[in-house]
Design a protein around this motif. Sequence first.
Motif: not given
Length: 71
Positions: A30, A33, A38, A40, A42, A53, A61, A64
């Motif tokens: 996380e 990201l 991003i 997201a 997790c 996401l 993503a 990454v």
Amino acid sequence: MATTTIRIDIDTLPDHLDRSRPNVVAEVIEAALREGGIKADCSDLFSHIKIDLPTAQLAAASAVLVDLQLI
């Protein structure tokens, strides 16, 4: 907004991530990201890491996750 869920089996995590601590792995993913811009969420579930996401950020993503050797 469309959402995508990515699931990564804990047993397939690369050696540089501690499989015995999936909650920490989820936090690391996380954070990576987030650093990539991003948004997201997790979480660790019984047998896998779940990553939610925005679908619009799926390509970024994925890049990454490749850098983390997860895909």
